[in-house]
Design a protein around this motif. Structure first.
Motif, short mmCIF file in Angstrom:
data_model
loop_
_atom_site.label_atom_id
_atom_site.label_comp_id
_atom_site.label_asym_id
_atom_site.label_seq_id
_atom_site.Cartn_x
_atom_site.Cartn_y
_atom_site.Cartn_z
N MET A 80 0.70 -1.23 -0.12
CA MET A 80 -0.05 0.22 0.01
C MET A 80 0.99 1.23 0.05
SD MET A 80 -3.14 -0.93 2.79
CE MET A 80 -4.07 0.67 2.17
N ALA A 81 0.32 2.44 -0.49
CA ALA A 81 0.93 3.67 -0.57
C ALA A 81 -0.23 4.70 -0.84
CB ALA A 81 1.93 3.96 -1.61
N SER A 82 -0.21 5.72 0.10
CA SER A 82 -1.31 6.80 0.17
C SER A 82 -2.95 6.31 0.31
CB SER A 82 -1.16 7.72 -1.15
OG SER A 82 0.22 8.20 -1.13
N GLY A 83 -2.90 5.10 0.95
CA GLY A 83 -4.26 4.84 1.24
C GLY A 83 -4.76 3.73 0.13
N GLU A 84 -3.87 3.36 -0.94
CA GLU A 84 -4.01 2.62 -2.04
C GLU A 84 -3.22 1.43 -2.27
OE1 GLU A 84 -5.84 5.03 -5.57
OE2 GLU A 84 -4.23 6.45 -4.81
N ALA B 85 0.31 -2.97 -5.35
CA ALA B 85 0.51 -4.22 -5.94
C ALA B 85 0.21 -5.39 -5.20
CB ALA B 85 2.19 -4.50 -5.92
N LEU B 86 -0.43 -6.54 -5.77
CA LEU B 86 -1.03 -7.48 -5.15
C LEU B 86 -0.71 -8.86 -5.58
CD1 LEU B 86 -3.30 -8.30 -2.99
CD2 LEU B 86 -5.05 -8.11 -4.69
N GLY B 87 -0.16 -9.56 -5.04
CA GLY B 87 0.35 -10.91 -5.61
C GLY B 87 1.47 -11.82 -4.62
N THR B 88 1.88 -12.90 -5.35
CA THR B 88 2.91 -13.47 -4.71
C THR B 88 4.42 -12.70 -4.58
OG1 THR B 88 3.91 -14.49 -6.68
CG2 THR B 88 2.14 -15.65 -5.56
N PRO B 89 5.08 -13.21 -3.81
CA PRO B 89 6.43 -12.29 -3.54
C PRO B 89 7.20 -12.50 -4.77
CG PRO B 89 6.17 -13.70 -1.63
CD PRO B 89 4.99 -13.98 -2.56
N THR B 90 7.10 -13.64 -5.58
CA THR B 90 7.97 -13.77 -6.68
C THR B 90 7.32 -12.76 -7.90
OG1 THR B 90 8.61 -16.09 -5.95
CG2 THR B 90 8.92 -15.28 -8.39
#
Length: 590
Positions: free
Chosen positions: A548-552, A555-560
């Motif tokens: 998250m940054a600035s409330g949004e 990125a969403l997913g696996t670490p890889t």
């Protein structure tokens, strides 16, 4: 005159008594200190001897209770040793503590900012305390605000700054009267990777421009690799001193990355960690990082089922090799969800949280599968803690839909809270209650009574190795044991979902590994875990991440997958820290 001193004014040392510059800014000989809390004898320092190299950054490293803070407080003239000698800038720390305090900078773990005062008012207060002449202040403020990036926040209350900004303000207050020796006691604990990098940039700028000597303690072992010298303490004794490579190079040829199917990595990690000859085995993206004993020439038989390739050693490998040989290696007790089911344990749709006119969380949407370890990451002030508290039912939702353990939080928050466990960043324990009394309190708070409560209390004492501490006041426990107790308390009612808010902040690497061993067992038992952390290595332990940054959500997913987004020419295999910083600085929200 060095550039920074010129910028701060020609009379930067006007308030100091002239002293010859010693060969070593800090010389310690046979340093010994004993404490007696509650009648117990604690050997904080045991005949420690070393000299600090001038004009460089030296890292002071060691597990919880190693004696790092005690050593710094003695060097700052705030504690008197029981035996030995301490020379600071040529002065005796016992005989001349006030003279030393006027010539060094010391930033403790909890620097005393006044949160109801503005940034400028805090600077004014500490300038008064340090005797900085009024005619010199504005130039110094301007220079320090430029270095810390706080120039635009001079009128903001310190209590409204993010964690990273508070640490930078604390450092600025420490540096108002530029010292020859700077003592920093874990200045980056609880600070996000971007702010950590900025703090390090400030420290190295001071060293390069002024020749300042710095002694810095840290719980982040990747930071030890940035130091010119490292002093390693354990149980109050000096283990070794030297450049970081002196600790890592003996492990060359003993460090590997084992690749395996993601769904099997926790089971294999648990098997490998118990094998003879394996010093360390931690999850890393799609694989497992394994460190073998220096005396071992054979790989464990589990290696045959996976891709096994050598990787470069790092300081942390040497740390574990020196101090981790006595770490608990056996099977951990089963930790299972009471009523976990398949599907999504947490569902978040268009989540928002408003504080007056400020929108702290903006239309966040994601889900967490049952039995998944899900990491919530972000820079200080990104909105992750606000999101976390809403998911726990501790903060009302402004708008959007949130279901936790199958329950709509906006209509049945109490029911949802009965199916979750919560471990806060500051360990919500009662310091004046014993370990057993704390467990009894939390058992009752979760509705357990009689035989059931007694059974869970005994389970907690056994499962978390707290049996010998049942009658000990929790406030006197080492940090790692406080962590164990807090996690045990959160699991008393066998929750389906466990929320962990920066559970390893300030905890040493060995205690962090122990906690994550337990988290992995929980995940294998079907418990869903949502964790916030500033340790990028811990982000690798998660199945999936939201950054998250600035409330949004960026990125969403696996670490890889997230690391792959940051790959580019010159950085084909970015670390999680590099990926995090790239995302925060360059990418637009998804």
């Amino acid at each position: 005159m060095p550039p920074l001193l010129q910028a701060l004014g020609p009379s930067a040392d006007a308030c100091r008594s002239p002293q010859p510059v010693p060969v070593s800014p800090l010389a310690i000989q046979g340093l010994t200190k004993v404490f007696r809390p509650g009648g117990r004898l604690v050997q904080a320092l045991d005949a420690v001897t070393f000299d600090l190299s001038p004009g460089v950054v030296t890292g002071l490293i060691g597990p919880d209770g190693a004696g790092k803070t005690t050593l710094m407080r003695i060097a700052a003239g705030l504690l008197v040793p029981d035996a030995g000698s301490v020379s600071v800038l040529g002065l005796d720390a016992v005989v001349e503590p006030l003279s030393i305090q006027s010539q060094i900078g010391y930033m403790p773990q909890r620097f005393g900012l006044y949160e109801d005062l503005s940034v400028r008012e805090n600077l004014d207060l500490y300038a008064d305390l340090q005797g900085v002449a009024a005619s010199l202040r504005q130039e110094r403020y301007d220079r320090l605000m430029e270095m810390t990036g706080l120039g635009a926040f001079m009128g903001r209350l310190a209590g409204r700054l993010s964690g990273g900004m508070k640490q930078k303000l604390g450092l600025a207050c420490t540096l108002l009267d530029p010292p020859r020796l700077l003592l920093l006691d874990e200045p980056t604990v609880g600070v996000d990777p971007v702010s950590r990098r900025e703090l390090w940039s400030i420290v190295y700028r001071l060293v390069e421009e002024e020749g300042m000597s710095v002694l810095l303690s840290t719980a982040y072992l990747d930071e030890a690799e940035r130091c010119v010298q490292v002093v390693l303490l354990h149980q109050g004794r000096l283990v070794d001193q030297g450049p970081p490579r002196q600790f890592s190079e003996p492990m060359r040829g003993k460090t590997f990355c084992v690749r395996i199917e993601p769904g099997k990595r926790r089971a294999l990690q648990a098997q490998l960690s118990r094998q003879p000859g394996v010093l360390d085995a931690v999850l890393q993206g799609d694989g497992i990082r394994v460190v073998l004993d220096a005396q071992s020439d054979e790989r464990p038989p589990e290696a045959a089922m996976a891709d096994w390739r050598p990787v470069d050693p790092r300081f942390e490998d040497g740390f574990v090799a020196l101090l981790g040989s006595g770490r608990r290696r056996g099977e951990l007790p089963r930790l299972r969800a009471k009523s976990a089911s398949s599907g999504d344990a947490i569902e978040v749709t268009d989540l928002r949280r408003r504080f007056g006119d400020f929108l702290a969380v903006k239309r966040s949407t994601f889900s967490v599968r049952s039995g998944e370890v899900f990491g919530l990451l972000g820079a200080n002030g990104a909105g992750k803690t606000t999101t976390f508290r809403m998911l726990c039912g501790l903060l009302p939702v402004s708008s959007g839909r949130v279901r936790v353990a199958g329950v709509d939080l906006r209509h049945a928050a109490a029911e949802a809270r009965g199916r979750i466990g919560y471990m806060s960043q500051k360990f919500s324990l009662y310091a004046n209650l014993t370990v057993r009394q704390n467990l009894d309190f939390f058992a009752r708070a979760y509705g357990l009574r009689g035989r059931e409560a007694k059974g869970r209390i005994q389970w907690a004492l056994d499962a978390f190795g707290l049996g010998d501490f049942g009658a000990t006041e929790s406030g006197t426990l080492p940090l790692g044991f406080k962590q164990r107790l807090a996690m045990a308390a959160a699991l008393m009612h066998e929750p389906d979902i466990l929320f962990l808010d920066e559970p390893t902040s300030g905890v040493d690497p060995l205690a962090r590994r122990e906690l994550w061993d337990r988290i992995n067992v929980l995940a294998e038992g079907g418990v869903t875990v949502l964790v916030t952390t500033h340790f990028m290595e811990e982000a690798e332990y998660c199945d999936r991440l939201a950054i998250m940054a600035s409330g949004e959500i960026l990125a969403l997913g696996t670490p890889t997958a997230i690391k792959a987004r940051a790959a580019r020419e010159g950085q084909p295999e970015p670390t999680m820290e590099q990926a995090f910083i790239d995302l925060i600085r360059h990418l637009e929200p998804v």
